[in-house]
Design a protein around this motif. Structure first.
Motif, mmCIF file in Angstrom:
data_model
loop_
_atom_site.group_PDB
_atom_site.id
_atom_site.type_symbol
_atom_site.label_atom_id
_atom_site.label_comp_id
_atom_site.label_asym_id
_atom_site.label_seq_id
_atom_site.Cartn_x
_atom_site.Cartn_y
_atom_site.Cartn_z
ATOM 1 N N LEU A 66 0.835 -1.199 0.000
ATOM 2 C CA LEU A 66 0.000 0.000 0.000
ATOM 3 C C LEU A 66 0.872 1.253 0.000
ATOM 4 C CD1 LEU A 66 -2.790 1.398 0.303
ATOM 5 C CD2 LEU A 66 -2.480 1.166 2.776
ATOM 6 N N GLY A 67 1.941 1.254 0.785
ATOM 7 C CA GLY A 67 2.844 2.400 0.833
ATOM 8 C C GLY A 67 3.528 2.663 -0.497
ATOM 9 N N ILE A 68 3.949 1.604 -1.179
ATOM 10 C CA ILE A 68 4.584 1.757 -2.496
ATOM 11 C C ILE A 68 3.574 2.317 -3.501
ATOM 12 C CG2 ILE A 68 5.619 0.487 -4.438
ATOM 13 C CD1 ILE A 68 7.498 0.786 -2.080
ATOM 14 N N TYR A 69 2.345 1.815 -3.449
ATOM 15 C CA TYR A 69 1.306 2.286 -4.370
ATOM 16 C C TYR A 69 0.985 3.760 -4.122
ATOM 17 C CZ TYR A 69 -3.065 2.564 -6.940
ATOM 18 O OH TYR A 69 -4.047 2.925 -7.809
ATOM 19 N N VAL A 70 0.852 4.147 -2.856
ATOM 20 C CA VAL A 70 0.560 5.541 -2.527
ATOM 21 C C VAL A 70 1.722 6.448 -2.952
ATOM 22 C CG1 VAL A 70 0.202 7.142 -0.598
ATOM 23 C CG2 VAL A 70 -1.100 5.022 -0.710
ATOM 24 N N LEU A 71 2.950 5.986 -2.790
ATOM 25 C CA LEU A 71 4.114 6.752 -3.247
ATOM 26 C C LEU A 71 4.071 6.949 -4.762
ATOM 27 C CD1 LEU A 71 6.828 8.118 -2.636
ATOM 28 C CD2 LEU A 71 7.891 5.871 -2.847
ATOM 29 N N ASN A 72 3.705 5.915 -5.483
ATOM 30 C CA ASN A 72 3.574 6.021 -6.934
ATOM 31 C C ASN A 72 2.487 7.021 -7.320
ATOM 32 O OD1 ASN A 72 3.994 5.368 -9.651
ATOM 33 N ND2 ASN A 72 2.381 3.828 -9.596
ATOM 34 N N LEU A 73 1.355 6.995 -6.613
ATOM 35 C CA LEU A 73 0.297 7.967 -6.877
ATOM 36 C C LEU A 73 0.759 9.386 -6.568
ATOM 37 C CD1 LEU A 73 -2.823 6.123 -5.412
ATOM 38 C CD2 LEU A 73 -2.279 6.485 -7.818
ATOM 39 N N LEU A 74 1.511 9.555 -5.490
ATOM 40 C CA LEU A 74 2.007 10.874 -5.114
ATOM 41 C C LEU A 74 2.938 11.444 -6.172
ATOM 42 C CD1 LEU A 74 2.126 13.090 -2.934
ATOM 43 C CD2 LEU A 74 4.078 11.857 -1.964
ATOM 44 N N ILE A 75 3.781 10.604 -6.722
ATOM 45 C CA ILE A 75 4.682 11.062 -7.794
ATOM 46 C C ILE A 75 3.869 11.485 -9.013
ATOM 47 C CG2 ILE A 75 6.495 10.316 -9.399
ATOM 48 C CD1 ILE A 75 7.408 10.945 -6.526
ATOM 49 N N GLY A 76 2.838 10.723 -9.353
ATOM 50 C CA GLY A 76 1.970 11.117 -10.460
ATOM 51 C C GLY A 76 1.258 12.430 -10.195
ATOM 52 N N PHE A 77 0.868 12.653 -8.943
ATOM 53 C CA PHE A 77 0.181 13.883 -8.557
ATOM 54 C C PHE A 77 1.106 15.092 -8.630
ATOM 55 C CE2 PHE A 77 -1.233 16.777 -5.106
ATOM 56 C CZ PHE A 77 -2.461 17.147 -5.639
ATOM 57 N N LEU A 78 2.378 14.902 -8.304
ATOM 58 C CA LEU A 78 3.333 16.011 -8.292
ATOM 59 C C LEU A 78 3.999 16.261 -9.648
ATOM 60 C CD1 LEU A 78 5.121 15.347 -4.881
ATOM 61 C CD2 LEU A 78 3.332 17.014 -5.378
ATOM 62 N N LYS A 115 -8.753 12.142 -9.203
ATOM 63 C CA LYS A 115 -8.325 10.763 -9.461
ATOM 64 C C LYS A 115 -7.321 10.297 -8.417
ATOM 65 C CE LYS A 115 -9.200 10.699 -14.400
ATOM 66 N NZ LYS A 115 -8.619 10.504 -15.722
ATOM 67 N N PHE A 116 -6.471 11.202 -7.951
ATOM 68 C CA PHE A 116 -5.521 10.907 -6.881
ATOM 69 C C PHE A 116 -6.272 10.513 -5.612
ATOM 70 C CE2 PHE A 116 -2.684 12.920 -3.520
ATOM 71 C CZ PHE A 116 -1.748 11.904 -3.522
ATOM 72 N N TRP A 117 -7.259 11.308 -5.237
ATOM 73 C CA TRP A 117 -8.069 11.006 -4.052
ATOM 74 C C TRP A 117 -8.798 9.674 -4.197
ATOM 75 C CZ3 TRP A 117 -13.417 10.603 -4.464
ATOM 76 C CH2 TRP A 117 -14.065 10.288 -3.273
ATOM 77 N N TYR A 118 -9.412 9.479 -5.340
ATOM 78 C CA TYR A 118 -10.190 8.258 -5.562
ATOM 79 C C TYR A 118 -9.298 7.019 -5.495
ATOM 80 C CZ TYR A 118 -13.369 4.965 -7.801
ATOM 81 O OH TYR A 118 -14.155 3.874 -8.087
ATOM 82 N N ALA A 119 -8.121 7.091 -6.110
ATOM 83 C CA ALA A 119 -7.207 5.941 -6.118
ATOM 84 C C ALA A 119 -6.679 5.636 -4.716
ATOM 85 C CB ALA A 119 -6.048 6.202 -7.081
#
Length: 195
Positions: A66-78, A115-119
């Motif tokens: 979950l932490g790796i996935y959230v980190l990946n989403l954060l990079i996409g968001f930034l 989409k960041f929030w939803y994911a």
């Protein structure tokens, strides 16, 4: 799936799925203009997940994933939608404006906020559901996973921040100037209406 009268019947499972999908989309659409409430809801979901992990003292591999996935989403968001490095290689004069006379290009995210929030919300819910299955509770020494995730986070964010500095973009609009119409033009229109 036709009856004798030529009327088409829909299986109950298909009808339930379509109705549920329609209702879910309705509430999802209604939540779009409420970012604070959405993120507070996600915070509650995340706290419930953390409480679950703490109470069972397990599922550290699920949490790591979950932490790796959230980190990946954060990079996409930034990250910007169009990477300046790639665009600079494709065009001869560079992508970002370098002079004041160049065209202004606003920051557009690769992963929009909604989409960041939803994911993230969906990821926490799925991870919580995964904690209900004991087969996914792999015994592991959790401090090693935590240290590895922190190192990965620091290195990834360092790379992202250096990218932001190199191409001079800020993914947040905090502190940016917001231009509004001049009060003089509003005052002049109201004085004309009195005449």
């Amino acid at each position: 799936m036709e009856e004798a009268g030529g009327i088409e019947t829909v299986p109950p499972l298909v009808k339930f799925r379509a109705d549920f999908s329609r209702i879910f989309q309705h509430y999802l659409d209604r939540s779009a203009p409420l970012p604070l409430q959405r993120w507070l809801g996600t915070l509650v979901v995340a706290l419930i997940y953390v409480w679950r992990i703490y109470s069972v003292q397990g599922f550290y591999v699920v949490s790591y994933g979950l932490g790796i996935y959230v980190l990946n989403l954060l990079i996409g968001f930034l990250s910007p939608k169009v990477d300046p490095e790639v665009e600079a290689l494709e065009s001869l004069d560079g992508a970002l404006p370098t002079k004041t006379s160049d065209e202004f290009r606003p920051f557009v995210r690769r992963l929009p906020e909604f989409k960041f929030w939803y994911a993230i919300t969906k990821a926490f819910i799925i991870a919580f559901i995964m904690t209900l299955f004991s087969v996914l509770d792999v015994p592991v020494f959790w401090p090693i996973l935590l240290i590895y995730w922190v190192v990965l986070f620091v290195l990834t964010m360092k790379r992202q921040i250096l990218h932001m500095i190199k191409y001079k973009y800020v993914p947040f609009d905090l502190g940016k100037k917001k231009y509004k119409g001049s009060k003089r033009s509003e005052g002049s229109s109201s004085s004309k209406s009195r005449d």
